[in-house]
Design a protein around this motif. Structure first.
Motif, PDB file in Angstrom:
ATOM      1  N   PRO A 175      -2.615  10.547 -10.504  1.00 33.75           N
ATOM      2  CA  PRO A 175      -3.366  12.155 -10.756  1.00 33.75           C
ATOM      3  C   PRO A 175      -3.336  12.547  -9.518  1.00 33.75           C
ATOM      4  CG  PRO A 175      -3.898  10.758 -12.009  1.00 33.75           C
ATOM      5  CD  PRO A 175      -3.598   9.480 -11.459  1.00 33.75           C
ATOM      6  N   GLU A 176      -3.645  11.868  -8.315  1.00 33.08           N
ATOM      7  CA  GLU A 176      -3.630  12.153  -7.055  1.00 33.08           C
ATOM      8  C   GLU A 176      -2.637  12.311  -6.206  1.00 33.08           C
ATOM      9  OE1 GLU A 176      -6.823  10.190  -9.060  1.00 33.08           O
ATOM     10  OE2 GLU A 176      -5.126   9.070  -8.304  1.00 33.08           O
ATOM     11  N   GLY A 177      -1.154  12.078  -6.939  1.00 31.66           N
ATOM     12  CA  GLY A 177      -0.173  12.657  -6.412  1.00 31.66           C
ATOM     13  C   GLY A 177       0.329  11.049  -5.231  1.00 31.66           C
ATOM     14  N   ILE A 178      -0.116  10.011  -6.115  1.00 31.33           N
ATOM     15  CA  ILE A 178      -0.209   8.726  -4.863  1.00 31.33           C
ATOM     16  C   ILE A 178       1.010   8.049  -5.952  1.00 31.33           C
ATOM     17  CG2 ILE A 178      -0.683   6.452  -3.577  1.00 31.33           C
ATOM     18  CD1 ILE A 178      -1.998   9.462  -2.724  1.00 31.33           C
ATOM     19  N   PRO A 179       2.445   7.912  -5.114  1.00 28.17           N
ATOM     20  CA  PRO A 179       4.109   7.099  -5.539  1.00 28.17           C
ATOM     21  C   PRO A 179       3.238   5.340  -6.217  1.00 28.17           C
ATOM     22  CG  PRO A 179       4.322   6.483  -3.576  1.00 28.17           C
ATOM     23  CD  PRO A 179       2.337   7.973  -3.162  1.00 28.17           C
ATOM     24  N   LEU A 213      14.122   2.860  -6.030  1.00 30.88           N
ATOM     25  CA  LEU A 213      12.163   2.363  -7.000  1.00 30.88           C
ATOM     26  C   LEU A 213      11.892   3.116  -7.604  1.00 30.88           C
ATOM     27  CD1 LEU A 213      10.985  -0.611  -6.945  1.00 30.88           C
ATOM     28  CD2 LEU A 213       9.292  -0.004  -5.095  1.00 30.88           C
ATOM     29  N   PRO A 214      12.166   2.652  -9.128  1.00 29.76           N
ATOM     30  CA  PRO A 214      11.585   3.069 -10.141  1.00 29.76           C
ATOM     31  C   PRO A 214       9.836   3.673  -9.554  1.00 29.76           C
ATOM     32  CG  PRO A 214      12.305   1.476 -11.582  1.00 29.76           C
ATOM     33  CD  PRO A 214      12.768   1.298  -9.896  1.00 29.76           C
ATOM     34  N   HIS A 215       8.973   4.306 -10.123  1.00 25.43           N
ATOM     35  CA  HIS A 215       7.687   4.042  -9.644  1.00 25.43           C
ATOM     36  C   HIS A 215       7.492   5.732 -10.603  1.00 25.43           C
ATOM     37  CE1 HIS A 215       9.735   6.734  -6.649  1.00 25.43           C
ATOM     38  NE2 HIS A 215       8.057   7.798  -6.472  1.00 25.43           N
ATOM     39  N   VAL A 250       0.577  -0.894   0.008  1.00 20.08           N
ATOM     40  CA  VAL A 250       0.256   0.255  -0.412  1.00 20.08           C
ATOM     41  C   VAL A 250       1.003   1.239   0.056  1.00 20.08           C
ATOM     42  CG1 VAL A 250      -2.367   1.501   1.348  1.00 20.08           C
ATOM     43  CG2 VAL A 250      -1.447  -1.311   1.306  1.00 20.08           C
ATOM     44  N   THR A 251       0.748   2.207  -1.173  1.00 19.11           N
ATOM     45  CA  THR A 251       1.395   3.322  -0.817  1.00 19.11           C
ATOM     46  C   THR A 251       0.678   3.988  -0.562  1.00 19.11           C
ATOM     47  OG1 THR A 251       0.969   3.032  -3.207  1.00 19.11           O
ATOM     48  CG2 THR A 251       2.791   2.678  -2.520  1.00 19.11           C
TER      49      THR A 251
END
Length: 179
Positions: free
Chosen positions: A120-124, A114-116, A42-43
């Motif tokens: 649109p909500e600013g979540i990784p 870690l690539p991510h 979960v991020t």
């Protein structure tokens, strides 16, 4: 619908109280371990950067409206961040992604190197997971030593490695092996 008298409810509550340090508490934990669960990360976004944690307490709640839930532990140093987050993403890990789950345990490196992407909500958002649910918090409820966090699914991403999820059962990681 019949109702139990107040005294009966009190006795029922006493009858189902387990303490982790007791033999009954260990038996409960062992019995619960017989139920295989998927492994997720979960991020969410924090003021200091992206945060994530590994969780196996994920479940669907409703299709209409689209709701899912997960349960962060009160003892987690990240509990308040996640229980109070407006938006978060749940990443379902594929069978070969144990290394990603280990990044987000207590002393893991998290998002370091870690690539991510960013939703649109600013979540990784971790790329290449088996599935991802981008959510907005719908409700949060205290529940013993955890908080039940329910999210309204804003979007789903399906893809990533293989056809089988990473699972956790009886204290071990593994994979689903169809009959």
């Amino acid at each position: 619908m019949s109702r139990l008298p107040h005294q009966a409810l009190d006795r029922l509550a006493d009858a189902i109280t387990f303490h982790p340090s007791t033999e009954e508490g260990r038996a409960l934990r062992h019995a619960l371990g017989r139920f295989a669960t998927g492994v997720t990360v979960v991020t969410t976004a924090a003021s200091h950067g992206p945060e994530g944690l590994t969780a196996n307490s994920f479940s669907s709640v409703s299709l209409d409206p689209p709701l899912v839930m997960w349960c962060p532990a009160l003892a987690s140093r990240r509990h308040d961040l996640f229980a109070g987050a407006k938006h978060w993403s749940i990443h379902v890990l594929g069978a070969e992604q144990l290394h990603i789950s280990q990044r987000f345990t207590r002393n893991g490196p998290g998002f370091d190197a870690l690539p991510h992407e960013i939703t649109p909500e600013g979540i990784p958002a971790i790329s290449g997971t088996a599935a991802r649910f981008d959510c907005e918090t719908f409700a949060a409820h205290p529940a013993g030593d955890h908080t039940v966090v329910i999210g309204r699914v804003l979007r789903v991403t399906i893809g990533g490695p293989g056809d089988f999820p990473l699972v956790f059962a009886a204290g071990q990681f593994g994979t689903f092996n169809p009959l």
